[in-house]
Each structure stands twice: as C-alpha cells, then as structure tokens.
Design an enzyme around this catalytic site. Structure first.
Site, PDB file in Angstrom:
ATOM      1  CG  ASP A  59      -3.277  -2.460   0.176  1.00 43.80           C
ATOM      2  OD1 ASP A  59      -3.540  -1.492  -0.531  1.00 43.80           O
ATOM      3  OD2 ASP A  59      -2.484  -3.352  -0.161  1.00 43.80           O
ATOM      4  CG  ASP A 262      -0.330  -1.077   2.473  1.00 47.39           C
ATOM      5  OD1 ASP A 262      -0.992  -0.305   1.761  1.00 47.39           O
ATOM      6  OD2 ASP A 262      -0.198  -2.286   2.234  1.00 47.39           O
TER       7      ASP A 262
END
Length: 368
Positions: A59, A262
């Site tokens: 990410d 996430d």
C-alpha cells in the site's frame, strides 16, 4: 543385561527429547532475534512462510510514504474562496482518522479558520468521506467518489492532474453534487523505500504490486520507485480480491500495509506485514509487524525466515544422526567386534549432549 537395557532405554528417551526441541528452540531464538532487529513475528507459521513469498503487494500511504502528509494548497472554483473551501473540508475531515484528513484539519487550524462539527458523517472506505457541515451536504474524496456522486470535476481537472503528475494527492470537495474546489496534499516517499523495493527483487520476489488512492499519484510514485503494476483508487474489497486472485494463480503473497483499509488483505495474505507506525487494526490483522515501519524490515524478516528453517533442518539432522548412531551402539552392535558396550551413565550423558547440541545450534541465530 540390565545395564544394556537401561542404556538403550535412556537413548530411546533422548531421541524424542532432542527432536522435540529441534523446531521450538529455533523458533524461539528467531523470534527474539527478530524483535531485536525491529521485526515482530506473531507465530511460527509467519516465520516459516516468509521465505516462500514470491509476490509482494504494498500500500502507499504510510507504507511506501512517510504517512505524514503535508498540506500544500487549495484550488477553488470561485476565486478568493480558498479559505472557505479549506474550512469546510477541515470541518468535514474532523470525523476521519486518515493521515490526509489530519493534514487538512491541521492546515485549517493553522490558518485560524473556525471549524464546525460535522453530522451524519460517513466514510466511504478507500475513496473519501461524506457528511453535513452547517446544513451543507458535503463530499470530500478522490475522483472515484466524485464519479459515484455524479460530480463534474472538469473545471479543475487539468490543475489537479498536474499536481498528481508530481506525486501529490488532489482531493475534491463537492457540495450537493457541485464541485467547490480541490485540496492538494503531498506525502513524501520514505528515504528507505527505494532500497527496500530493490531488495525483494534480488531476494526472489517475482513481482511488485502497488495499491494507491489516486490514479495520477499512483503512476507518478510508481515511476519513481520502478513499480510496474499499479492498482489505483481501490477499495478494501478490491485489495482482498487481488490477493485471492494471486493465490489462485499459486502465488505465495505478502501484503504490506498500515491502515484499516488494508486489514482484510493483510489477514487473507499468506503473510500480512503491518507497519508498527500504523493502526492497531492493521497490526492485529498482520502476521508480521515492522516496528519502525521501515520496509527494509521485509528483507530482514525474509532472511531470518530462511536461516531459521535451515537451522530447524540442521537440528533435526543432528538429533536423528546422534540417536541413530547411539541406540545401536547401546544395543551392543559393536560388541561382537570390539567388546564395546555403552553404560547407562554414558547413555545419560549422551542424552544431555544430544539436547545441548540442538540448543547450541539454534543459538547461532542470535549472531549478527
């Protein structure tokens, strides 16, 4: 005869004792060594699986970047209305915990703007937020949120794109389906990130995948870091779906991230890697935590995993060899040729040495 039986019995007892220590002692030492190096492993499976990883997903915010965004400027549809756009955005973002929101709220307060409390606040996971401020229905987020709400962003599109091309994030503010302005926030890439992304390639990761909030920002940062595959403006479900797709392709996937968004992908990945500088939800979902949030810890974890599994195999080999040799001698296999028998006292010493050899070998993992 009784001495012979006792010697054999002692060594037979020693075999499972040494074998039982072979794996746990290596895991224990590796876990301690990892903690000293800033890498926390949740369990033995995380240590064993890390060496098998061939695909790394990362990410952006807080993982590849500092996670401490800096507010740059505000662009308004109406000239001279920049402070009002910032005030409304700052008021709405008070309900968000995202780093980009924190930068906008801080900027508004630094300018001495009076913020109002938002009501009916909603967080559209991964794409922005919505709510009511002073009776005005506002939406603040990326182009995906604007498209979802049917907001025309063409008036500031060229300026927003120019900001994205240099890696900044352009966040749209709309009221009741009408664009009010764009806020520009940048999040610098961590100094350690380029080296960290080069290391996995050398260490055997077959591909790197990046997850990003905004399309232009995604490709700008990806170009700087040499990431070839980019997935922009994705939701938590999209991240999870890609992890699952790669696993169907028989990839062993590691996912690195730091935010609530996430968490599903971190939990589903073969190895979820959370940043210690991120949210508690991310850390509880991951199997590995990098205490300082430095991606170079991934290679530390990978190397430690490889060394630990090799150490476990060595310990098992030591235990099997030691006892495969000792039990027949204690049973008198050499007696017809040499007259040698193993007394119970020597067998007891051999039992201790068998366990000691496993422990001493495992302690080599503590070496720098």
């Amino acid at each position: 005869m009784y001495g012979l039986i006792n010697a054999v019995a002692v060594l037979i007892i020693a075999c499972p004792c040494a074998l039982g220590l072979a794996t746990p002692i290596s895991i224990m030492v590796a876990t301690g060594r990892g903690a000293m190096l800033g890498v926390l492993f949740r369990d033995a499976a995380a240590i064993e699986n890390m060496r098998k990883v061939d695909t790394l997903i990362v990410d952006k915010t807080g993982t590849l970047t500092e996670g401490r965004p800096i507010f740059e400027q505000v662009l308004s549809i109406s000239a001279g209305n920049e402070d009002e756009v910032l005030r409304l955005a700052g008021s709405l973002d008070q309900g968000s915990e995202h780093p980009l929101a924190a930068a906008i709220v801080a900027a508004a307060r630094d300018r001495g703007l009076l913020l109002s409390k938002p009501v009916d606040f909603e967080s559209a996971s991964g794409i922005g937020v919505r709510g009511v401020v002073e009776g005005r229905s506002l939406a603040l987020g990326n182009s995906a949120l604007m498209a979802q709400l049917g907001v025309d962003v063409s008036a500031l599109l060229s300026k927003a794109d120019s900001m994205r091309e240099r890696g900044a994030s352009a966040i749209h503010l709309a009221e009741s389906g009408r664009l009010l302005g764009v806020l520009v926030v940048s999040d610098p890439i961590k100094a350690s990130t380029p080296a960290a992304l080069e290391s996995p390639v050398a260490g055997g990761y077959s591909s790197d995948h990046g997850y990003w909030r905004r399309m232009g920002t995604a490709h700008a940062v990806a170009d700087q870091l040499g990431i070839k595959e980019v997935h922009a403006e994705v939701k938590p479900a999209d991240k999870l779906a890609l992890v699952e797709r790669l696993q169907v392709e028989r990839r062993v996937v590691a996912m690195a991230g730091d935010g609530i968004n996430d968490a599903p992908a971190l939990a589903r990945a073969d190895v979820g890697i959370a940043m210690g500088t991120g949210t508690d939800v991310a850390m509880s979902s991951g199997q590995v935590t990098l205490i300082k949030g430095d991606l170079r810890g991934i290679m530390t974890a990978r190397m430690l995993s490889m060394l630990t599994v090799a150490n476990m195999k060595q310990n098992l080999a030591f235990a099997f060899f030691y006892n495969a040799l000792g039990v027949p001698i204690a049973a008198g296999i050499l007696y017809p040729l040499t007259g040698w028998l193993l007394s119970p006292m020597i067998a007891a010493l051999a039992m201790s040495l068998s366990s000691a050899s496993v422990i001493l070998n495992a302690l080599r993992l503590r070496a720098p």
